[in-house]
Each structure stands twice: as C-alpha cells, then as structure tokens.
Motif scaffolding. Structure first.
Motif, mmCIF file in Angstrom:
data_model
loop_
_atom_site.group_PDB
_atom_site.id
_atom_site.type_symbol
_atom_site.label_atom_id
_atom_site.label_comp_id
_atom_site.label_asym_id
_atom_site.label_seq_id
_atom_site.Cartn_x
_atom_site.Cartn_y
_atom_site.Cartn_z
ATOM 1 N N GLY A 59 0.771 -1.228 0.000
ATOM 2 C CA GLY A 59 0.000 0.000 0.000
ATOM 3 C C GLY A 59 0.805 1.283 0.000
ATOM 4 N N LYS A 60 2.088 1.208 -0.257
ATOM 5 C CA LYS A 60 2.904 2.420 -0.299
ATOM 6 C C LYS A 60 2.689 3.145 -1.633
ATOM 7 C CE LYS A 60 6.560 0.574 2.683
ATOM 8 N NZ LYS A 60 7.981 0.155 2.753
ATOM 9 N N GLU A 61 2.458 4.456 -1.550
ATOM 10 C CA GLU A 61 2.315 5.271 -2.755
ATOM 11 C C GLU A 61 3.703 5.560 -3.308
ATOM 12 O OE1 GLU A 61 -0.348 6.289 -4.267
ATOM 13 O OE2 GLU A 61 -2.010 6.250 -2.827
ATOM 14 N N VAL A 62 3.930 5.151 -4.558
ATOM 15 C CA VAL A 62 5.257 5.299 -5.137
ATOM 16 C C VAL A 62 5.182 5.931 -6.520
ATOM 17 C CG1 VAL A 62 6.219 3.323 -3.865
ATOM 18 C CG2 VAL A 62 5.248 2.969 -6.147
ATOM 19 N N VAL A 63 6.320 6.481 -6.928
ATOM 20 C CA VAL A 63 6.499 6.930 -8.300
ATOM 21 C C VAL A 63 7.695 6.176 -8.862
ATOM 22 C CG1 VAL A 63 7.871 8.936 -7.523
ATOM 23 C CG2 VAL A 63 6.913 8.889 -9.837
ATOM 24 N N ALA A 64 7.531 5.618 -10.053
ATOM 25 C CA ALA A 64 8.648 4.970 -10.742
ATOM 26 C C ALA A 64 9.134 5.940 -11.811
ATOM 27 C CB ALA A 64 8.213 3.647 -11.367
ATOM 28 N N VAL A 65 10.425 6.219 -11.782
ATOM 29 C CA VAL A 65 11.016 7.207 -12.677
ATOM 30 C C VAL A 65 11.938 6.515 -13.667
ATOM 31 C CG1 VAL A 65 12.288 9.375 -12.836
ATOM 32 C CG2 VAL A 65 10.962 8.856 -10.765
ATOM 33 N N GLN A 66 11.683 6.742 -14.952
ATOM 34 C CA GLN A 66 12.513 6.197 -16.033
ATOM 35 C C GLN A 66 13.667 7.159 -16.281
ATOM 36 O OE1 GLN A 66 11.512 7.781 -19.460
ATOM 37 N NE2 GLN A 66 13.515 7.157 -20.209
ATOM 38 N N ASN A 67 14.902 6.655 -16.095
ATOM 39 C CA ASN A 67 16.079 7.519 -16.107
ATOM 40 C C ASN A 67 16.905 7.320 -17.378
ATOM 41 O OD1 ASN A 67 15.620 8.448 -13.284
ATOM 42 N ND2 ASN A 67 16.102 6.324 -12.796
ATOM 43 N N ASN A 68 16.530 8.053 -18.414
ATOM 44 C CA ASN A 68 17.290 8.047 -19.665
ATOM 45 C C ASN A 68 16.685 9.080 -20.593
ATOM 46 O OD1 ASN A 68 18.971 7.224 -21.937
ATOM 47 N ND2 ASN A 68 17.134 6.255 -22.736
ATOM 48 N N LEU A 69 17.533 9.894 -21.212
ATOM 49 C CA LEU A 69 17.095 10.852 -22.207
ATOM 50 C C LEU A 69 17.916 10.659 -23.464
ATOM 51 C CD1 LEU A 69 15.480 13.316 -23.177
ATOM 52 C CD2 LEU A 69 17.240 14.772 -22.128
ATOM 53 N N LEU A 70 17.344 9.909 -24.416
ATOM 54 C CA LEU A 70 17.923 9.777 -25.757
ATOM 55 C C LEU A 70 19.356 9.271 -25.753
ATOM 56 C CD1 LEU A 70 16.590 13.131 -27.271
ATOM 57 C CD2 LEU A 70 15.646 10.842 -27.591
ATOM 58 N N ASP A 71 19.753 8.546 -24.697
ATOM 59 C CA ASP A 71 21.117 8.025 -24.580
ATOM 60 C C ASP A 71 22.163 9.145 -24.660
ATOM 61 O OD1 ASP A 71 22.994 6.062 -24.108
ATOM 62 O OD2 ASP A 71 23.151 5.424 -26.196
ATOM 63 N N ILE A 72 21.791 10.351 -24.220
ATOM 64 C CA ILE A 72 22.745 11.456 -24.173
ATOM 65 C C ILE A 72 23.731 11.211 -23.041
ATOM 66 C CG2 ILE A 72 23.002 13.944 -23.759
ATOM 67 C CD1 ILE A 72 20.232 14.323 -25.008
ATOM 68 N N PRO A 73 25.027 11.319 -23.294
ATOM 69 C CA PRO A 73 26.017 11.065 -22.242
ATOM 70 C C PRO A 73 25.720 11.865 -20.973
ATOM 71 C CG PRO A 73 27.118 11.309 -24.348
ATOM 72 C CD PRO A 73 25.667 11.632 -24.588
ATOM 73 N N ASN A 74 25.835 11.179 -19.844
ATOM 74 C CA ASN A 74 25.586 11.730 -18.515
ATOM 75 C C ASN A 74 24.105 11.934 -18.211
ATOM 76 O OD1 ASN A 74 27.095 12.322 -16.163
ATOM 77 N ND2 ASN A 74 26.637 14.495 -16.385
ATOM 78 N N LEU A 75 23.236 11.601 -19.188
ATOM 79 C CA LEU A 75 21.790 11.665 -18.962
ATOM 80 C C LEU A 75 21.150 10.326 -19.325
ATOM 81 C CD1 LEU A 75 21.017 15.178 -20.534
ATOM 82 C CD2 LEU A 75 21.360 14.648 -18.116
ATOM 83 N N ASN A 76 21.927 9.254 -19.205
ATOM 84 C CA ASN A 76 21.483 7.955 -19.705
ATOM 85 C C ASN A 76 21.783 6.824 -18.726
ATOM 86 O OD1 ASN A 76 24.248 8.077 -20.008
ATOM 87 N ND2 ASN A 76 24.302 7.257 -22.085
ATOM 88 N N SER A 77 21.365 6.999 -17.488
ATOM 89 C CA SER A 77 21.628 5.966 -16.487
ATOM 90 C C SER A 77 21.093 4.607 -16.915
ATOM 91 C CB SER A 77 21.006 6.361 -15.147
ATOM 92 O OG SER A 77 21.624 7.511 -14.629
ATOM 93 N N GLY A 78 19.936 4.604 -17.566
ATOM 94 C CA GLY A 78 19.362 3.337 -18.007
ATOM 95 C C GLY A 78 18.676 2.573 -16.903
ATOM 96 N N THR A 79 18.238 3.284 -15.875
ATOM 97 C CA THR A 79 17.601 2.641 -14.730
ATOM 98 C C THR A 79 16.154 3.099 -14.598
ATOM 99 O OG1 THR A 79 18.314 4.417 -13.247
ATOM 100 C CG2 THR A 79 19.778 2.515 -13.469
ATOM 101 N N ILE A 80 15.413 2.392 -13.748
ATOM 102 C CA ILE A 80 14.101 2.840 -13.292
ATOM 103 C C ILE A 80 14.151 2.867 -11.770
ATOM 104 C CG2 ILE A 80 11.632 2.380 -13.204
ATOM 105 C CD1 ILE A 80 11.895 0.953 -15.889
#
Length: 406
Positions: free
Chosen positions: A346-367
């Motif tokens: 019952g925990k309220e959560v947000v899942a965040v998709q961590n990647n922007l167009l595979d741009i270096p330093n913006l592409n962790s590839g995690t959720i």
C-alpha cells in the motif's frame, strides 16, 4: 493521494472517458506491471517490454514479455487513446507511429502481441500524442518533412488511424507565428485550443527553439507564438507544455530542456489566448538542469523531472501563479517519464525512467521506484546492466498511470 481507480471506476472510465491525459490507472491484478519503450545497446531490435516494478514483488525487475519493433526504430512515447482501450507508441525512426496489440495470459498478466505501423505521410520523427473526445488525435513531428527548420502536427482519425491533415507553418513564411521542431503538445478542448513547443532539430545540432505556439483546435489556425526564454537569443528548448484544465487554475505551464526551468502563462478570457510566459522556477538556482516531464495528481501537486542530476520536484499548484516546492525526490541521471502506483503493502510510489535519448551523462538506463511520502528509494532496476537496453518511456498496463500528463 489518489492515483488509482477501483474496478467499477475503470468500467465507467472506459465507457465515458473524458480525456486520455486526465485519467487514473486502475486497481487490477498486475497493476505494478508496466510497459516500457526501449532501445537496444547490443545492435539488436528496439522494442517494447512488460516489466514488474513493485519492489515488494519477488519478480521485481523481471521482463515477462517483449515485442521487437526493429533496429533503429527507437520507440519514444507510449500512449493510450482517450477510452484507454488502444495502446500506441510514437517512434523517432521506423514508421514513427505504431498501434500495439496486447493480450492477457491465463494469469491475467499483460502480454505484447504485435505492432501495426500507421502511415504518417511525409511527417517524420514522432514525438507526442494527444487524443480528443471528438474522434481525433494529434501528433507532433519534430522532423516535419525533413528540412533544417521544419516540423509539423499530424491530425488523425482515431477510429481508423488515417491521417486527416498535416498542419505546417514554417518560420520562413512568418517568423512571428510558426511551428518548428514541435515536441510537447497539450489541448484544452473546452476552450478549443492546443499548444505545441519548439524544442530542437532531431539531430540535436542543426537548430534549437525557444517558443510555444497556440493554435485553434478546430480551424488549425495559429493564434500566437510565445517566447519561452530569457531573450530571443536564449535557445531554451521548451520540451513539454501543459494546458491546465478542469478544476485546476487556468494556466499554461512549460518546461525548458536546455533552460532547465518552469514557465507559466495565465489564460486571458478576453483575448481567448494566454498572456506572455514568465519564468516561475529557475532550475539553475537549485543546481538543476534539463527540466522535462510534468505530471499532476488530483491533489494539485505537480511532479517535474529534471534529468540533471536526476531529480523529481513536487510542487503545490493550488495557488498559482505561486509555485510552492513541497519536496525533492532523488532518481538517477536522465530522470524523465514517471508512473504512479501502490506497492503490495500500500505504499504510494512513483517509478522514474532515467534516460534521455542516450545522451552522455543523462542515460543511467535505470528505473527508480521512490516512496512519495518519505522520498526513500525502495528499489532500482538497472536495465543497462541486466538486459542491455535503455528505457525510453513508461506507461501502465491497465490504462494511463497518471492523473494528468500533457
């Protein structure tokens, strides 16, 4: 916080839905399973997958179904139609737009079946969709017909996916009212208006934008092009726009990708347009950059992702134009799209998709799965390491997984 409907509400939703972007998700089996668009890092086809995101589930992070779309297709944004019974993905390559067929297995688990390409005419580089109640949907094409200062909006028949019209308004024709590199789109049907952003050329180098353009929803005529930047030479790259509607204060909000800021414009009932945009939040003062997505819950809270360094800021919008920061959630670099749900406990959560167009330093590839109340990260799925893919976008398997997005 109410991000979800019960089963009865889902039935009502499917029958009498007002707008795909204003819906909750449903409390159904497997509603912690989500669709993700992904790109392959191994030279294999890009595609769509079903993944479990409840950290309390024994199969957390497991991909149960995959659908390959093709090498270089780069699926980009997942959307449901306004009655939540059809699933689509836009794409930066391939056919640019696909309708996705899904089924449920014997356990009720979602399963991807196939993808049907939709003819987008001359329009290239598919970005965002918006479905309206009158049987249309609108799609932004950041590449337009392929020119260096191009861009277009496609109008489609939602019943048969036929392209009805391509809206074009080149900056070369009118530098004061134009459509160029459109990415974000938002619609206020009650007011009969829509707005698109001017972001960046698809190659990320040829040109950048710093405006948003307001159009008539029915005549497709341009009403005004707004500067959303500190100056004419500030290439802020507005990426998403949100026309607040219904019970919310009547403003337009925009995020700037390269500016890293949030901008606001009040609706003017006399002119039936918005007044000028002004900056309401300066990301640089908080060490933040690359402001991307906006989501709103039904308690007047705005969630904004900042890809650098990977944060989600939660604001109170009940007293706009005052924007009150409530909390900051820590994700990973490239923080981008979000989905909202409850864990098994019952925990309220947000899942965040961590990647922007595979741009270096913006592409962790995690959720990242983050508890909203405490800000604690309950679990992280490393898709780069585990599967050799990068998530591009994320959506619920039982319907839209946010209250209001675009």
């Amino acid at each position: 916080m109410k991000f979800k409907f019960n089963l009865l509400s889902l039935i009502i939703l499917i029958t009498f839905s007002n707008c795909q972007n204003d819906n909750h998700n449903s409390d159904l089996p497997h509603d912690s399973s989500f669709y993700i668009d992904y790109r392959s890092l191994k030279g294999l086809p890009d595609g769509i997958a079903v993944i479990e995101l409840d950290p309390e589930a024994p199969n957390f992070g497991h991909i149960s179904s995959q659908l390959e779309l093709g090498i270089g297709v780069l699926p980009h944004h997942l959307y449901y139609n306004q009655s939540a019974n059809k699933l689509f993905t836009t794409a930066l390559g391939g056919s640019y737009l696909y309708q996705i067929k899904t089924e449920k297995d014997k356990n009720g688990q979602p399963k991807l079946v196939n993808a049907t390409p939709i003819d987008t005419g001359e329009n290239t580089v598919g970005e965002n969709l918006f479905f309206t109640n009158d049987g249309r949907y609108f799609m932004t094409f950041m590449g337009g017909a392929g020119g260096p200062r191009d861009g277009s909006i496609g109008v489609f028949n939602a019943n048969n996916n036929q392209l009805i019209k391509t809206i074009k308004a080149p900056i070369q024709t009118n530098p004061n009212q134009f459509i160029m590199y459109p990415h974000g789109i938002s619609v206020n049907e009650e007011k009969g208006i829509m707005m698109v952003t001017s972001t960046i050329h698809p190659d990320l180098t040829t040109g950048m934008g710093n405006t948003c353009t307001l159009l008539d929803l029915n005549t497709y005529e341009l009403k005004e092009t707004y500067l959303v930047a500190d100056s004419q030479t500030d290439m802020s790259s507005p990426v998403e726009v949100l026309l607040l509607r219904g019970k919310f204060p009547q403003y337009a909000l925009a995020t700037t990708m390269l500016g890293g800021d949030i901008w606001i414009a009040p609706y003017n009932a006399a002119t039936k347009k918005y007044d000028a945009f002004s900056k309401i939040f300066d990301g640089s003062t908080q060490g933040l950059g690359w402001a991307l997505e906006m989501y709103i819950d039904d308690n007047s809270r705005l969630y904004v992702s900042f890809a650098d360094p990977g944060k989600v800021l939660v604001f109170d919008i009940s007293n706009l134009p005052q924007l009150k920061l409530l909390k900051t959630l820590t994700a990973d670099k490239g923080a981008h799209h979000m989905v909202f749900f409850k864990t098994k406990k019952g925990k309220e959560v947000v899942a965040v998709q961590n990647n922007l167009l595979d741009i270096p330093n913006l592409n962790s590839g995690t959720i990242s799965v983050i508890e909203i109340e405490t800000g604690k990260t309950l679990g992280t799925v490393d898709l780069r390491t585990k599967y050799g893919i990068l998530p591009e976008s994320i959506e619920g398997t039982n319907g839209p997984s946010s209250y209001m997005h675009h």
